[in-house]
Design an enzyme around this catalytic site. Sequence first.
Site, PDB file in Angstrom:
ATOM      1  N   LYS A  89       0.898  -1.165   0.000  1.00  0.00           N
ATOM      2  CA  LYS A  89       0.000   0.000   0.000  1.00  0.00           C
ATOM      3  C   LYS A  89       0.932   1.209   0.000  1.00  0.00           C
ATOM      4  CE  LYS A  89      -3.862   1.023   3.153  1.00  0.00           C
ATOM      5  NZ  LYS A  89      -3.482   1.695   4.383  1.00  0.00           N
TER       6      LYS A  89
HETATM    7  O1  G3P Z   1      -6.767   3.402   6.184  1.00  0.00           O
HETATM    8  C1  G3P Z   1      -7.324   4.644   6.066  1.00  0.00           C
HETATM    9  C2  G3P Z   1      -7.758   5.253   7.340  1.00  0.00           C
HETATM   10  O2  G3P Z   1      -7.239   4.576   8.447  1.00  0.00           O
HETATM   11  C3  G3P Z   1      -7.400   6.700   7.409  1.00  0.00           C
HETATM   12  O3  G3P Z   1      -8.481   7.488   7.536  1.00  0.00           O
HETATM   13  O4  G3P Z   1     -10.081   8.996   8.569  1.00  0.00           O
HETATM   14  O5  G3P Z   1      -9.668   6.761   9.582  1.00  0.00           O
HETATM   15  O6  G3P Z   1      -7.920   8.514   9.749  1.00  0.00           O
HETATM   16  P1  G3P Z   1      -9.067   7.957   8.929  1.00  0.00           P
END
Ligand code: G3P
Length: 219
Positions: A89
């Site tokens: 990723k």
């Molecule tokens: O994997 C993506 C996610 O963990 C990031 O977005 O909004 O959960 O911090 P968020």
Amino acid sequence: MAVYVDSANLEEVREALATGFVRGVTTNPILIARTGKTPEEVVAGICGLEPAEVFYQPSATGKEAMKEELHRIREIVNGFSRPPDLIPKIPATWDGFALVKELAPEWRCAVTAVYSAAQAYLAREAGACYVIPYVNRATRFGGDGPTLVAEIAYVLEGSGVEIVAASLKTPDEVVAVLVNGAHHITVPLNVLKAMANHPLSLQAVEEFAQTSRRFRNLR
Ligand code: G3P
């Protein structure tokens, strides 16, 4: 379509995979740091739970450092008797796109932290198999996450590159991105559980139980 759990917490990952319908795990350096464990420990723990796929984002920055970390993680993964597919990723950056181009002949790569259809287009040109838009973050930062997914879906149409929508906070947000062309979603365990429940479903279940109790008592 697949659903992934977005977590590095082994108890959460275990609970999600135990459902049988969660295909794998996505993680990132922040989720790993929150566990207090090293990336190697977290990856080994996840592999022990036998997911079909693990999306792993290197904590290193810079093309060579990311590549070196990915090879190190691959050795750990391949030490398991039933290793998951390891999907790098890679963040959507100048170095990241170049790394995807280099890895693509050998690895199925995902480009992550995508905030524009332009980045999705470059991911496609670099040979990525997946793009990962950050939906809720895009909305929080003044954009429109579901519209971003629709634009990416348009740009990727016919390419075979698939969208794994991430940064999803509610079932409604999940529905919005699926309607707008996301192929897969990755969600934290609490969102996965929220998707499974609806107040009217619980009410219906309670009504069924009450009615069948009443009929049993009549007999
Ligand atoms: O994997 C993506 C996610 O963990 C990031 O977005 O909004 O959960 O911090 P968020």
